[in-house]
Design a protein around this motif. Structure first.
Motif, short mmCIF file in Angstrom:
data_model
loop_
_atom_site.label_atom_id
_atom_site.label_comp_id
_atom_site.label_asym_id
_atom_site.label_seq_id
_atom_site.Cartn_x
_atom_site.Cartn_y
_atom_site.Cartn_z
N TRP A 63 -79.36 -30.97 67.94
CA TRP A 63 -78.07 -31.42 67.41
C TRP A 63 -76.97 -30.43 67.81
O TRP A 63 -75.87 -30.80 68.23
CB TRP A 63 -78.14 -31.59 65.88
CG TRP A 63 -77.14 -32.52 65.30
CD1 TRP A 63 -75.83 -32.69 65.68
CD2 TRP A 63 -77.34 -33.44 64.21
NE1 TRP A 63 -75.21 -33.64 64.90
CE2 TRP A 63 -76.12 -34.11 63.98
CE3 TRP A 63 -78.43 -33.73 63.39
CZ2 TRP A 63 -75.96 -35.07 62.98
CZ3 TRP A 63 -78.27 -34.69 62.39
CH2 TRP A 63 -77.06 -35.36 62.19
N LYS A 64 -77.27 -29.14 67.70
CA LYS A 64 -76.34 -28.10 68.14
C LYS A 64 -75.99 -28.30 69.62
O LYS A 64 -74.84 -28.20 70.02
CB LYS A 64 -76.98 -26.73 67.97
CG LYS A 64 -76.87 -26.17 66.58
CD LYS A 64 -75.55 -25.44 66.42
CE LYS A 64 -75.39 -24.88 65.03
NZ LYS A 64 -74.05 -24.33 64.79
N ALA A 65 -77.04 -28.55 70.42
CA ALA A 65 -76.86 -28.57 71.87
C ALA A 65 -76.16 -29.83 72.36
O ALA A 65 -75.39 -29.79 73.31
CB ALA A 65 -78.21 -28.41 72.57
N LYS A 66 -76.43 -30.94 71.70
CA LYS A 66 -75.86 -32.22 72.13
C LYS A 66 -74.59 -32.56 71.38
O LYS A 66 -73.73 -33.29 71.90
CB LYS A 66 -76.84 -33.36 71.84
CG LYS A 66 -78.04 -33.45 72.74
CD LYS A 66 -78.95 -34.57 72.24
CE LYS A 66 -80.31 -34.53 72.88
NZ LYS A 66 -80.30 -34.79 74.32
N GLY A 67 -74.51 -32.10 70.16
CA GLY A 67 -73.47 -32.60 69.26
C GLY A 67 -73.79 -34.03 68.86
O GLY A 67 -74.63 -34.70 69.48
N THR A 68 -73.14 -34.47 67.83
CA THR A 68 -73.36 -35.85 67.39
C THR A 68 -73.07 -36.82 68.53
O THR A 68 -73.77 -37.82 68.72
CB THR A 68 -72.44 -36.16 66.18
OG1 THR A 68 -72.55 -35.08 65.25
CG2 THR A 68 -72.84 -37.44 65.50
N ILE A 69 -72.05 -36.51 69.31
CA ILE A 69 -71.70 -37.43 70.40
C ILE A 69 -72.79 -37.49 71.46
O ILE A 69 -72.91 -38.48 72.17
CB ILE A 69 -70.35 -37.08 71.07
CG1 ILE A 69 -70.36 -35.67 71.62
CG2 ILE A 69 -69.21 -37.29 70.10
CD1 ILE A 69 -69.14 -35.41 72.52
N GLY A 70 -73.58 -36.44 71.58
CA GLY A 70 -74.68 -36.47 72.55
C GLY A 70 -75.75 -37.46 72.13
O GLY A 70 -76.29 -38.21 72.96
#
Lengths: 525, 525
Positions: free
Chosen positions: A399-406
């Motif tokens: 989640w940190k790496a992608k973000g919600t948008i990921g």
């Protein structure tokens, strides 16, 4: 030494007679596990061994994403049991060299299935997320347990923050409520039934099922079999799980629910499971209409979003779960549609206190009230487990790496791909859709009809032949190792393919490859 | 973008606007997760990223075994939640750079607890086995699921062979029977109760608990709380779990069991749990005498060897489980005494067929009968889970690497160390043993009495003061980060330390360190 069946007290054998080698000037692969840390001077062989393992693993990762690699190298059970060259599954009394251990690692991967391969479509959980993988490696290295803040401070907090975020996304005010990560969607669904029972009949915890009237549960005939497993395990009995009829596309018919609730004379209708993304059809039950009935008859509404919950991350697709904020509890498996490595499943509960009320037993040796920190963070007692694997870190890290948008991007892409497959085959010669209309999730269900079947008149003979097509194609696929996709019958429908897309590595060319492969292998059946 | 609480359909944001960098001439740590595989040209950054992670992990491993490293760097929940420098637990909509992800990995380990440290004695599961760690890394990389041979051929066979080996070691003829790895001892114990119920009252599966008379279960007052959790969850009710009295050392008194069975008028005595290695005292219930009573009254005998099962691997100590071969089911957690990384727990059942009879639901989409291979290897349907994490590989690999004699050596060594501790403190000034005599397992239970308490007359005031000693010492230990050991009250006994040794890295010097530390921190209390 006698065989293990007779592993009984005899004169002890000194293990160290096996270890006569010196560290100097010898290939490290001749070492034994005894030479590794915590052994004296164990640091160097340990680091060398771990790096050799990492080399095997990174090579595996690299090849997994290479389409020229096979998805699997199929062998029958008896072949693997008899032992492939250099790969012996049997355990023995004596240790193996680290060199052999590395060979065993290579062979384990060689004869396994590459679930991260771009052409692996066989399960709801597919793909190999690199950040998630790194997260799991770290979790294994930390090797701790979720029961208390004391021994898992960071992971316990990550779990709390992530569960709150998930509840916010569900739409519960301020993300209030409760929840826990559990070992899979079946256990999460089991939690929902237990929690509902505790809410309505708290005495069952102490007095057993005799403290309640005959309780009945409702779920779709298309729902996941874990609801049935839970009804058996928890003492309801599978006959007290009433199956609801669905429309042609596998969605519960709300009127059927209400009729069956009214019909449950002498029983207490207690719990309704609405499926958000059914296993085979990918159907979303109409949550709002089901919630209306639950409110009217005072029943617990659970939404099993193990498969479909991920769509909540997509502004384009989350409307399919419209009404989920009215649920009393929700199952949501990030290890399915969100591509988190196995296992990662959450049960989320709207009302605070009921989950811990249901399960807590206040074991003194774990949950001491007189610790120096705020023990409300010792969350383990609300689990039915004692020890609990750290499933949160990989998810948090992704989640940190992608973000919600990921996550949103990933989900939208998978649904775009399934739309591509659907539009490609719905009118194509040799294909027949199992139900009409655009699928709601990435499940695309279809029959492939070899030319020899296409012109046969409808009837038992055609059905019998068609029933055998998917298993045959699947067997050939596995033997050639090119791709994997699931099949099954459903109700009165003979075996059909269920294509699902959750694999971030898949592209349109892989979808094209799949249909080509089905046609190639199935043409002459 | 609105906050996630309002994550609702709006005009989509193109994720790729974030990715304007080129691969060339840029520090790979400026990359995003989007640059990793399966991205085009993703191989190089993927390999670089994974190797950076491995560097963090191997450094962590190295330091964990170094006694000059702290066991933990304690912070209160509010401190971690407020955010340590550069370490923010909150999740956001936008992605983080891979550089930040690596920082997050470092910080996650920094603020965690080193459960593999030679001076970590806090739980029954301690230590960090290098082969087991490598096994977990491989398991994560394979990222598959235990439900079918189809997608986990090697792991399914490893599970079967290992379970058979464990049954042989228990002493069941030819290793016959059944079993499964489950997510922890609590779930394994739950399986035992479910399986027993199915054996005696198979109709409960379909009709619920009303199909049986009022069933009662028996377990020691010292037994693990998971038996109580199971009785609540499965619909028996905790009041129908009868607690058995124990002798001074925490072992069930068989006569008490028989008296309570006879006393259970109007009820059906169905299930007895005998604990092999109790959580606090490490007591082994007398299995033979309990088995005699179970046979006489036709009750299921379960042996909870979650903690003590490992002793079966030792020819010197396995006599403590004498009679285990008469059990109907056995819980045995390799992740405790055998040092296997978390999670690894097995439930073993003597009679074949009853476990699958109890749980199978024959879901068509997973367990197709018309596959090309022998589907008796599709073992997933006997689980209460659907998806099931691969817990077997690390254990299998450790067994290969150590051999049975390696496990034996480890267990004998741990028991030797606890004997060392026991003989050291039993007559030492300032120590008082909680029960007399040599402990059966590695649990050594004792009070430390600061000088100010030693000469106080026995009475409530002394008890009150003594009750506060262990929590205070523990808090100081955690704050100084030097070592960790558990404490708890038990029955009418005020807080005492429970030292347990399962850590392969521990030596006599670490035991000496622990007692020195207790004396240093507790002297002035």
């Amino acid at each position: 030494m006698r065989s293990l069946g007779c592993w009984m007290p005899t004169k002890g054998i000194d293990l160290f007679f096996l270890k006569t080698r010196k560290n100097e000037n010898i290939d490290m692969l001749q070492f034994l596990t005894l030479d590794l840390l915590p052994a004296k001077n164990g640091e160097e062989p340990t680091m060398q061994f771990l790096l050799e393992v990492v080399d095997i693993l990174t090579n595996y990762v690299r090849k997994t994403f290479d389409r020229s690699t096979k998805v699997l190298d199929f062998h029958h059970p008896h072949q693997l049991l008899e032992g492939m060259e250099g790969f012996n599954l049997e355990l023995s009394d004596q240790p193996e060299s680290l060199e052999q251990i590395l060979v065993d690692c290579r062979d384990t991967l060689k004869y396994g299935v590459r679930t991260g391969h771009p052409r692996f479509f066989n399960q709801l959980s597919t793909g190999l997320d690199i950040i998630g993988l790194a997260g799991e490696w770290l979790t294994s290295t930390a090797n701790t347990n979720m029961f208390t803040y004391e021994i898992a401070p960071v992971f316990v907090l990550m779990e709390q923050l992530t569960l709150k975020k998930m509840r916010e996304i569900i739409g519960w005010p301020d993300g209030e409520g409760d929840g826990i990560f559990s070992p899979g969607g079946a256990i999460s669904n089991m939690y929902s039934v237990m929690t509902a029972r505790y809410k309505f009949f708290p005495d069952v915890k102490t007095k057993g099922m005799t403290a309640a009237h005959r309780l009945v549960l409702f779920t779709s005939e298309h729902s996941h079999y874990s609801i049935k497993k839970a009804s058996a395990a928890l003492g309801f009995g599978t006959e007290n799980l009433i199956l609801l009829s669905t429309d042609e596309r596998g969605r519960v018919i709300p009127a059927d629910l209400e009729a069956k609730v009214i019909d449950a004379k002498g029983c207490v209708p207690m719990f309704v499971n609405a499926t958000a993304g059914s296993t085979v059809y990918g159907a979303f039950d109409p949550i709002h209409e089901i919630a209306d009935i639950c409110e009217k008859y005072n029943m617990w509404l659970h939404v099993d979003g193990a498969w479909g919950g991920g769509l909540l991350m997509s502004r384009k697709h989350r409307h399919k779960l419209s009404g989920v904020e009215r649920a009393n509890s929700v199952t949501w498996n990030p290890h399915k549609m969100m591509g988190v490595p196995l296992q990662c499943s959450a049960i989320l509960v709207r009302e605070r206190g009921v989950l811990s009320g249901c399960n807590s037993m206040c074991a003194g040796y774990l949950f001491q009230p007189d610790k120096q920190y705020d023990v409300s963070y010792d969350t383990g007692d609300k689990a039915i487990q004692c020890g609990r694997h750290v499933d949160i870190f990989k998810f948090w890290l992704m989640w940190k790496a992608k973000g919600t948008i990921g996550f949103e991007h990933h989900i939208d892409k998978c649904l775009d791909l399934s739309h591509y497959l659907y539009t490609k085959i719905r009118d194509r010669e040799g294909y027949q859709m199992v139900f009409e209309g655009e699928p709601q999730h990435t499940n695309v269900c279809f029959w492939y009809l070899p030319p020899g079947i296409r012109d046969m008149p409808d009837g038992q003979e055609r059905r019998d032949r068609l029933h055998k097509v998917a298993p045959k194609i699947k067997a050939l696929m596995m033997e050639s190792g090119t791709t994997m996709v699931g099949y099954q019958p459903q109700g009165d429908k003979v075996n059909f393919f269920r294509m699902v897309i959750s694999n971030p590595a898949a592209t349109r060319s892989d979808i094209d490859f799949l249909t080509d492969e089905i046609e190639r292998l199935g043409h002459d059946l």
